[in-house]
Design a protein around this motif. Structure first.
Motif, mmCIF file in Angstrom:
data_model
loop_
_atom_site.group_PDB
_atom_site.id
_atom_site.type_symbol
_atom_site.label_atom_id
_atom_site.label_comp_id
_atom_site.label_asym_id
_atom_site.label_seq_id
_atom_site.Cartn_x
_atom_site.Cartn_y
_atom_site.Cartn_z
ATOM 1 N N THR A 622 41.081 40.795 44.284
ATOM 2 C CA THR A 622 41.123 40.203 42.959
ATOM 3 C C THR A 622 40.955 41.273 41.886
ATOM 4 O OG1 THR A 622 40.162 38.480 41.553
ATOM 5 C CG2 THR A 622 38.640 39.791 42.852
ATOM 6 N N TYR A 643 41.733 36.936 39.203
ATOM 7 C CA TYR A 643 43.091 36.712 39.671
ATOM 8 C C TYR A 643 43.109 36.499 41.182
ATOM 9 C CZ TYR A 643 45.441 37.894 35.280
ATOM 10 O OH TYR A 643 45.908 37.891 33.988
ATOM 11 N N HIS A 647 48.462 38.588 43.545
ATOM 12 C CA HIS A 647 48.983 37.762 42.460
ATOM 13 C C HIS A 647 50.455 38.049 42.201
ATOM 14 C CE1 HIS A 647 49.698 37.112 38.006
ATOM 15 N NE2 HIS A 647 49.441 35.896 38.473
ATOM 16 N N TYR A 653 49.629 29.245 39.547
ATOM 17 C CA TYR A 653 48.651 29.053 40.608
ATOM 18 C C TYR A 653 47.692 27.904 40.293
ATOM 19 C CZ TYR A 653 49.831 33.587 42.725
ATOM 20 O OH TYR A 653 50.462 34.639 43.340
ATOM 21 N N THR A 685 39.557 33.517 45.653
ATOM 22 C CA THR A 685 40.734 34.287 45.228
ATOM 23 C C THR A 685 41.575 34.700 46.435
ATOM 24 O OG1 THR A 685 39.511 36.399 45.239
ATOM 25 C CG2 THR A 685 39.546 35.147 43.170
ATOM 26 N N PHE A 690 43.174 31.168 41.093
ATOM 27 C CA PHE A 690 42.492 31.785 39.967
ATOM 28 C C PHE A 690 41.085 31.188 39.920
ATOM 29 C CE2 PHE A 690 46.646 32.991 38.341
ATOM 30 C CZ PHE A 690 46.369 34.178 37.646
ATOM 31 N N LEU A 723 49.743 31.401 33.528
ATOM 32 C CA LEU A 723 49.251 31.860 34.827
ATOM 33 C C LEU A 723 49.020 30.728 35.813
ATOM 34 C CD1 LEU A 723 46.584 34.414 33.524
ATOM 35 C CD2 LEU A 723 48.858 34.950 34.429
#
Length: 882
Positions: A622, A643, A647, A653, A685, A690, A723
């Motif tokens: 992360t 994150y 990612h 997400y 994560t 997230f 995101l």
């Protein structure tokens, strides 16, 4: 064309290589065991040439790592902990524990689990192991090591073997039946209590390890305890039971010796009657005596004699057997029955602080009430008693005050220094009292009684304006200690440190943090110091209020404050070697395990000396960033956003929102993946989520409403970045966070699923509950503590219902997983079962996990792992469609 066709697959692979290289393996539970974290208690040798630090692994295969700082090599000691270097920096000793497997086997066989000790010659690397060692310590010279064993189970009161090792030669001196021991902080004098478990051969002996001389200071049929040396001297003090060893009785004699290292030590014994102390008071064991630094006084404790009940006749004994076991609870009780029961052992050990002046055989009592707290100024001139007797209502309901009484130890004269104050502090030497009135700091000169407002003219705000908990007196930002001559005190505003004269004659801001919103706070590098040297450099920790950067600054006399180190990482634990200018600190980040760095007084060119989890680079991980948002109440706030590992910017997400109160201070906190850590952000994560941890600032009487006002715009701020899928957001929290995770689903459908651990659910009943672990009523925590309700429910019923999860359980549309231990001593179990029954009657989607025998936090390994996995299953289903 045929040639191009032959090359096309290779070309496509080449073009795809950069994207594929970004995809690293995820961490699975099978990998968790090897992850490491720094244990507590790292040690730096006095000469700054060696460091030792415990390393803990998720699989509990822990070890101690030892390394010289002048070369890149590391020595490993399995299951080592609590390292201590000898004062001469030639030796290192540590405690040796056992593996989890060995511990489990011993516990299963009902055998004692015992530790050992090891010592290493730092010059040669040679190690010696010693079994059955309960405690160990070096002498002040670093030439000797004392190893204390385990006492036998019978006879009761018998001491254990004590081995004194001469480290250079390896020779060992053995002493039997040692109950307790203490090295002097000068030379190699070892005091021991001898406890045979009988009435024969008990006493106090002093062994001079350097000369080999063994001296008996006292011997009797009694029990000896509470050995204490005077600082930088050969004066000793101890207690001896008045009754024979093994007999009942609390009365003790206070014994002292001067110049134990001399030809003929002077023996002193406190005679309470001769000192004018009433025979209704006695010296008891629970307050260990201690010398004043100058050797003119001995501080000890007195306690009222408890009358022995007369022998019961057979009729009285029969009546006692039939007596009721009723408890009488009265609404005027300041300490309620559960509190009394919880504190019974502690209260039985409380004493009245007193001072014995051997030169005049005078005893001055400081304490007058066993329920109150007392202290003695460092210069030994005054005793301070703090009494809350006149402020019972405030003590009962979260608004504590105290009356401060000052005793002149030389004369015994007692006066009231302050009739009503929330908190009071003593200066380093003991000349001044310091307190805060909600706006300004005040001092009182104990020698003259003169009081001064020392901050009124400074133009600074010392009141903590960010305090969001209801109170009748706002608290200060804090104070950081005194100059060693009592000339000035260090006081804090929001960002800076002020040095303010104790008499109010001057004050100056000595740091410059407000300009960049960087919080400065003083750091004491001298572990033995009780105050700051005004002519020595002073160090300050730094933390960015909005950036969460951290580091250190320094102030040298005659210069402006210098910023030495400041990074977007978590930098902490600055420590200095005792005899050199070598310093060590810890640095970490969400994606970088904590490591130790060695540096100099300028904190220049730091050198990393540990490297935890180097294999982490092989895995996806992360990263963290701060998210700015404004609450619906108009308050600028931030949150930490983690994150998902690997990612992919092209994806949207799911997200887990963890709430409590202020969480951004943990921006750079590294977390190892572990199934025993059931709220494990790293694991989340790794599972493709997230994780958002938003700050929440509360308004009085609106804790639930304030939560929604903060969380909703926080989620919107993340969603605006493109995101996440805003329809796949889950909420989770524990205790107060559990309350939030239970409340929001009853007032909003912003979450697709929620998990509430140990939650408060009913704002009417919970106000009347107890924290059974400590026996304290909930009311103060409710009105002026974390609940922030300010008033009892009958004064604002609407606010209580408006913020109570259970009041709108019938409107809940969010699937809710709730977990609670059925032996929770902080949030009562019925908070979960009542909510469950309401949800069941309302036909709502709720699952309650009841962990049998668990308290507020789950301790059993199997339960920790089970809850961790069920959280992932719950969110996996509702946020991912698993």
């Amino acid at each position: 064309m045929p040639r191009l066709a032959r090359w096309l697959p290779a070309l496509l692979l080449l073009l795809a290589a950069p994207a594929a290289a970004q995809q690293k393996p995820l961490v699975t539970p099978a990998d968790y065991g090897k992850f490491e974290s720094l244990g507590f208690g790292q040690a730096l040798s006095a000469d700054g040439r060696w460091i030792a630090y415990p390393v803990n692994r998720v699989n509990e295969q822990n070890e101690l790592r030892i390394r010289p700082l002048d070369r890149d090599t590391t020595i490993v000691a399995a299951f080592g902990t609590t390292p201590r270097f000898a004062a001469n920096s030639r030796w290192l000793a540590w405690t040796v524990t056992i593996s989890p497997e060995e511990r489990a086997k011993l516990e299963k066989d009902k055998k004692p689990v015992r530790t050992g000790a090891a010592v290493m010659n730092l010059a040669t690397g040679e190690r010696q192991a010693h079994e059955q060692v309960r405690a160990h310590s070096f002498d002040a010279t670093g030439q000797y090591l004392a190893l204390h064993g385990y006492a036998p189970e019978a006879p009761a009161g018998k001491g254990a073997d004590l081995r004194v090792v001469h480290l250079s030669s390896g020779s060992v001196m053995n002493f039997g039946n040692v109950g307790d021991f203490a090295w002097s902080d000068r030379g190699s004098l070892l005091a021991m209590t001898i406890a045979t478990g009988t009435t024969m051969g008990n006493g106090i002996q002093v062994h001079d390890a350097a000369s080999g001389r063994l001296r008996s200071l006292d011997g009797s049929a009694s029990t000896y305890r509470a050995l204490a040396w005077r600082r930088s001297s050969a004066d000793l003090v101890a207690l001896r039971s008045d009754a024979a060893a093994g007999a009942t009785g609390t009365r003790h004699l206070l014994l002292a010796w001067r110049a134990v290292d001399g030809a003929t030590p002077t023996r002193l014994e406190l005679n309470l009657a001769a000192a004018g102390v009433a025979d209704t008071l006695e010296v008891i064991e629970h307050s260990a005596p201690r010398w004043s630094d100058d050797g003119t006084q001995v501080v000890f404790g007195l306690r009222p004699v408890v009358a022995k009940p007369a022998a019961d006749s057979s009729a009285r004994a029969a009546q006692a057997e039939e007596a009721s076991s009723v408890q009488i609870w009265h609404s005027s009780d300041v300490a309620v029955i559960p509190t009394q029961k919880s504190r019974a052992t502690f209260d039985a050990r409380r004493t009245l602080l007193s001072v014995w002046t051997p030169a005049t055989n005078r005893v001055t009592r400081i304490g007058t009430d066993l329920s109150e707290n007392s202290s003695i100024t460092r210069d030994g001139r005054f005793g301070i008693e703090r009494s809350a007797t006149n402020f019972g209502w405030g003590a009962m309901f979260g608004r504590p005050y105290t009356e401060v009484r000052v005793v002149d130890i030389a004369t015994g004269n007692r006066r009231v220094a302050r009739e009503k104050v929330r908190q009071v502090f003593e200066s380093a030497v003991g000349r001044y009292l310091l307190w805060f009135d909600g706006k300004d700091y005040w001092t009182q000169d104990l020698r003259t009684g003169v009081e001064k407002n020392i901050t009124a003219t400074l133009g600074a705000t010392f009141t903590n304006t960010s305090w969001d908990t209801p109170t009748d007196q706002m608290p200060p930002w804090g104070q950081g200690g005194w100059m060693k001559d009592d000339s000035a005190v260090l006081l804090f505003d929001q960002y800076d440190v002020w040095r303010v004269a104790a008499d109010g004659s001057r004050g100056e801001r000595i740091t410059r943090g407000a300009e960049e919103r960087i919080i400065h706070r003083p750091v004491q590098l001298d572990r033995q110091a009780v105050a700051y040297d005004p002519v020595a450099p002073m160090y300050f920790s730094l933390r960015g209020d909005r950036t969460q950067g951290s580091g250190y600054a320094r102030l040298r006399p005659g210069r402006a404050v210098e910023r030495l180190l400041y990074q977007p990482r978590g930098i902490s634990n600055l420590t200095r070697a005792d005899s050199t200018g070598v310093l060590v600190y810890t640095a970490q980040a969400r994606d970088d395990a904590p490591d130790l760095f060695i540096t100099n007084p300028d904190l220049a060119a730091p050198r990393q000396v540990t490297r935890l989890n180097p294999f982490q680079a092989d895995y996806a991980w992360t990263r963290a960033e701060l998210v700015d948002f404004t609450s619906e109440a108009g308050i600028p706030l931030q949150g930490v956003l983690l994150y998902p590992a690997n990612h992919d910017p092209s994806r949207r997400y799911p997200m887990i929102v963890y709430t409590y109160e202020i969480l951004t201070t943990g921006m750079h906190s590294y977390q190892v993946p572990s199934e025993r850590s059931y709220y494990n952000y790293t694991a989340w994560t790794q599972n493709g989520y997230f994780v958002l941890m938003p700050d929440i600032v509360f308004r009085a009487r609106e804790p639930g409403v304030s939560t929604i006002e903060a969380v909703r715009p926080a989620i919107a701020a993340v969603a605006a970045k493109g995101l996440i899928d805003p329809t796949k957001v889950g909420h989770i929290g524990h205790s107060w966070g559990g309350y939030e995770a239970a409340y929001v689903p009853t007032r909003s459908n912003m979450f697709a699923a929620s998990v509430a651990g140990a939650a408060l659910t009913d704002f009417v009943s919970v106000m009347g509950q107890f924290h059974w672990n400590g026996g304290s009523p909930e009311t103060s925590h409710w009105e002026t503590g974390q609940a922030r309700m300010e008033v009892p429910f009958w004064e604002d019923r609407e606010a209580h219902l408006r913020n109570s999860p259970i009041d709108r359980v019938n409107e809940m549309t969010t699937p809710l997983l709730m977990a609670h231990g059925d032996k929770d001593g902080t949030v009562e179990y019925f908070q979960a079962t009542t909510f469950y029954n309401y949800a069941r009657r309302a036909g709502k989607n709720m699952v309650l996990l009841v962990y049998e025998g668990e308290d507020h936090g789950f301790a059993k390994k199997a339960n920790q792992i089970d809850y961790h996995r069920r959280i992932l299953e719950w969110f996996g289903h509702y946020l991912k469609g698993d």
